[in-house]
Design an enzyme around this catalytic site. Structure first.
Site, PDB file in Angstrom:
ATOM      1  N   LYS A  64      34.578  57.131  38.100  1.00  0.00           N
ATOM      2  CA  LYS A  64      35.032  56.014  37.609  1.00  0.00           C
ATOM      3  C   LYS A  64      35.195  56.244  36.142  1.00  0.00           C
ATOM      4  O   LYS A  64      36.223  55.854  35.584  1.00  0.00           O
ATOM      5  CB  LYS A  64      33.964  54.817  37.841  1.00  0.00           C
ATOM      6  CG  LYS A  64      34.049  54.302  39.099  1.00  0.00           C
ATOM      7  CD  LYS A  64      33.843  52.822  39.371  1.00  0.00           C
ATOM      8  CE  LYS A  64      33.903  52.207  40.566  1.00  0.00           C
ATOM      9  NZ  LYS A  64      33.084  50.946  40.857  1.00  0.00           N
ATOM     10  N   LYS A  68      38.551  58.130  50.272  1.00  0.00           N
ATOM     11  CA  LYS A  68      37.963  56.515  50.621  1.00  0.00           C
ATOM     12  C   LYS A  68      39.030  55.682  50.592  1.00  0.00           C
ATOM     13  O   LYS A  68      39.719  55.451  49.556  1.00  0.00           O
ATOM     14  CB  LYS A  68      36.730  56.381  49.653  1.00  0.00           C
ATOM     15  CG  LYS A  68      35.976  55.178  50.372  1.00  0.00           C
ATOM     16  CD  LYS A  68      34.730  55.081  49.302  1.00  0.00           C
ATOM     17  CE  LYS A  68      35.185  54.535  47.993  1.00  0.00           C
ATOM     18  NZ  LYS A  68      34.195  54.018  47.034  1.00  0.00           N
ATOM     19  N   LYS A 119      40.031  49.639  46.410  1.00  0.00           N
ATOM     20  CA  LYS A 119      40.828  48.752  45.728  1.00  0.00           C
ATOM     21  C   LYS A 119      41.795  49.590  44.692  1.00  0.00           C
ATOM     22  O   LYS A 119      42.826  49.098  44.140  1.00  0.00           O
ATOM     23  CB  LYS A 119      40.111  47.977  44.975  1.00  0.00           C
ATOM     24  CG  LYS A 119      39.059  47.063  45.966  1.00  0.00           C
ATOM     25  CD  LYS A 119      38.206  46.169  45.126  1.00  0.00           C
ATOM     26  CE  LYS A 119      37.022  45.641  46.116  1.00  0.00           C
ATOM     27  NZ  LYS A 119      35.938  45.125  45.269  1.00  0.00           N
TER      28      LYS A 119
HETATM   29  P1  TYM Z   1      32.296  47.100  46.221  1.00  0.00           P
HETATM   30  O1  TYM Z   1      32.428  45.692  45.630  1.00  0.00           O
HETATM   31  O2  TYM Z   1      32.742  48.202  45.639  1.00  0.00           O
HETATM   32  O3  TYM Z   1      32.324  47.106  47.907  1.00  0.00           O
HETATM   33  C1  TYM Z   1      31.641  46.086  48.492  1.00  0.00           C
HETATM   34  C2  TYM Z   1      31.236  46.528  49.856  1.00  0.00           C
HETATM   35  O4  TYM Z   1      32.107  47.383  50.456  1.00  0.00           O
HETATM   36  C3  TYM Z   1      31.755  48.613  50.885  1.00  0.00           C
HETATM   37  N1  TYM Z   1      32.900  49.505  51.005  1.00  0.00           N
HETATM   38  C4  TYM Z   1      33.242  50.190  51.898  1.00  0.00           C
HETATM   39  N2  TYM Z   1      32.839  50.459  53.230  1.00  0.00           N
HETATM   40  C5  TYM Z   1      33.215  51.582  53.988  1.00  0.00           C
HETATM   41  N3  TYM Z   1      34.404  51.877  53.628  1.00  0.00           N
HETATM   42  C6  TYM Z   1      35.165  51.953  52.533  1.00  0.00           C
HETATM   43  N4  TYM Z   1      36.177  52.532  52.308  1.00  0.00           N
HETATM   44  C7  TYM Z   1      34.429  50.907  51.418  1.00  0.00           C
HETATM   45  N5  TYM Z   1      34.808  50.598  50.364  1.00  0.00           N
HETATM   46  C8  TYM Z   1      33.748  49.797  49.740  1.00  0.00           C
HETATM   47  C9  TYM Z   1      30.774  48.908  49.921  1.00  0.00           C
HETATM   48  O5  TYM Z   1      30.079  50.083  50.146  1.00  0.00           O
HETATM   49  C10 TYM Z   1      30.059  47.614  49.617  1.00  0.00           C
HETATM   50  O6  TYM Z   1      28.933  47.531  50.422  1.00  0.00           O
HETATM   51  N6  TYM Z   1      27.751  48.241  43.811  1.00  0.00           N
HETATM   52  C11 TYM Z   1      28.427  47.278  44.941  1.00  0.00           C
HETATM   53  C12 TYM Z   1      28.378  45.854  44.679  1.00  0.00           C
HETATM   54  C13 TYM Z   1      26.801  45.446  44.446  1.00  0.00           C
HETATM   55  C14 TYM Z   1      25.715  45.487  45.507  1.00  0.00           C
HETATM   56  C15 TYM Z   1      24.691  44.959  44.649  1.00  0.00           C
HETATM   57  C16 TYM Z   1      25.451  45.912  46.981  1.00  0.00           C
HETATM   58  C17 TYM Z   1      26.263  45.187  43.158  1.00  0.00           C
HETATM   59  N7  TYM Z   1      24.827  44.973  43.608  1.00  0.00           N
HETATM   60  C18 TYM Z   1      23.486  44.768  45.462  1.00  0.00           C
HETATM   61  C19 TYM Z   1      24.466  45.702  47.499  1.00  0.00           C
HETATM   62  C20 TYM Z   1      23.417  45.332  46.765  1.00  0.00           C
HETATM   63  C21 TYM Z   1      30.042  47.680  44.924  1.00  0.00           C
HETATM   64  O7  TYM Z   1      30.710  48.055  44.115  1.00  0.00           O
HETATM   65  O8  TYM Z   1      30.757  47.260  46.276  1.00  0.00           O
END
Ligand code: TYM
Length: 346
Positions: free
Chosen positions: A115, A207, A210
């Site tokens: 990032k 992957k 967004k």
């Molecule tokens: P974020 O907002 O990027 O994504 C949310 C969830 O979607 C999953 N994800 C995917 N799964 C499969 N294939 C993909 N291409 C894909 N893109 C995204 C992510 O793995 C996630 O589960 N850091 C986290 C948010 C967070 C969090 C937490 C999660 C903050 N605190 C505590 C669990 C526990 C994030 O940026 O997710």
């Protein structure tokens, strides 16, 4: 390890379009977990601002992710649905964990490197510290299980390391204050199913994300039926028909991705999909995938639209969730402060 009460926590960032990867890798699985566990689902707005967000757009996105949770089937009466910034214990515990986590641990985080890119010096301190706040999110509730996509695996390993180090560093106080062997659980990541890593529709080695500049790389939860159909039809494939066995998907990332998406949408395995479509041309398979995706995602998109039209209702759901979340986190953080040796306000 003492027994901890089973509790599920997960979070989603309110930063831009929610896509099929977020849905299949995370949100759809959140819905399923409600039957078995007490669950907290958080819109992580503090994480969102590690990269600059337009304030009005951030407000809109927080409500939209909340709407997606509800539209997908998360029941806010049963599960706790809230946004992170309404519960001060997340930021408070993150500071204490900043003093537990080691620089060397954070330096290994691959997502920060991706990032921040080449302009590392210009990345926010928050972006670097992101995984520590994530550990605080989870451990403020002493959550035992965290459903996420595969891209979060390394962050969850860090959460486990922080819990372990806190338990060791403060073992004496933890024991003396009646918490037994360990204050924090060593949280289990729940990563799995056919869509743990949904890939871009334009490039099966990247992957679905967004931040991909091409909107054709992803299906957004707000796409209408025509949009979904066009994106699936345009999805990159190879020239061979589908294989009959999963071994035949090796080295065919685009085919593997579409079969995985079909399987996850339909709650079956890749094997099941290939049993039915082995030998089929992509034109036929894509037709079936369009029908399935429209049938499963269409109602979610429509319900999201309906919900975001009533921000008052969404804000009430979030306020109720925040109060319930804080009722769990506040005594935990008070105990952490005692363990660390702070003096309480009397
Ligand atoms: P974020 O907002 O990027 O994504 C949310 C969830 O979607 C999953 N994800 C995917 N799964 C499969 N294939 C993909 N291409 C894909 N893109 C995204 C992510 O793995 C996630 O589960 N850091 C986290 C948010 C967070 C969090 C937490 C999660 C903050 N605190 C505590 C669990 C526990 C994030 O940026 O997710």
């Amino acid at each position: 390890m003492p027994a901890f009460k089973e509790l599920v926590f997960s979070g989603v960032q309110p930063t831009g379009n929610l896509h099929l990867g977020n849905y299949l890798g995370a949100i759809k699985r959140f819905v399923a977990m409600q039957a078995q566990f007490e669950c907290l689902y958080c819109v992580v707005d503090l994480h969102a601002i590690t990269v600059w967000q337009d304030p009005a757009e951030l407000t809109r996105q927080i409500r939209e992710v909340t709407a997606a949770f509800l539209a997908a089937g998360i029941d806010p009466a049963r599960s706790v649905v809230f946004n992170q910034s309404q519960v001060p214990q997340h930021a408070e515990l993150a500071w204490i964990f900043n003093c537990v986590a080691r620089l060397g641990w954070l330096n290994r985080m691959t997502q920060f490197k991706e990032k921040a890119g080449k302009d590392r010096e210009n990345a926010s301190v928050g972006l670097y510290d992101y995984p520590v706040l994530m550990a605080a999110d989870i451990l403020a509730y002493r959550a035992t299980h965290v459903p996420v996509g595969e891209d979060q695996k390394q962050h969850l390993e860090l959460t486990r390391d922080i819990a372990q180090k806190f338990n060791n560093d403060f073992a004496g106080a933890i024991q003396e204050q009646g918490h037994g062997e360990a204050f924090f659980p060593i949280t289990e990541p729940l990563i799995g199913g056919p869509a743990a890593r949904v890939m871009s529709l334009r490039d099966g080695t990247k992957k679905m994300s967004k931040s991909d500049p091409s909107d054709y790389s992803r299906i957004n939860l707000t796409d209408d039926s025509d949009g979904i159909a066009t994106k699936v039809r345009k999805a990159k494939t190879d020239a061979e028909p589908l294989p009959s066995e999963t071994a035949g998907l090796e080295k065919r990332p685009e085919a593997d991705n579409l079969v995985g998406i079909f399987a996850a949408l339909n709650d079956v395995s890749r094997e099941d999909v290939l049993r039915e479509y082995g030998g089929a041309q992509f034109s036929a398979f894509k037709g079936a995938l369009v029908d399935l995706a429209v049938a499963k995602l269409g109602p979610i998109g429509a319900e999201m639209k309906r919900l975001v039209a009533d921000p008052g209702h969404i804000d009430a759901v979030l306020a109720d969730g925040a109060a319930r979340a804080e009722a769990i986190a506040a005594p935990n953080i008070a105990a952490v402060k005692d363990i660390v040796g702070f003096v309480r306000r009397r």
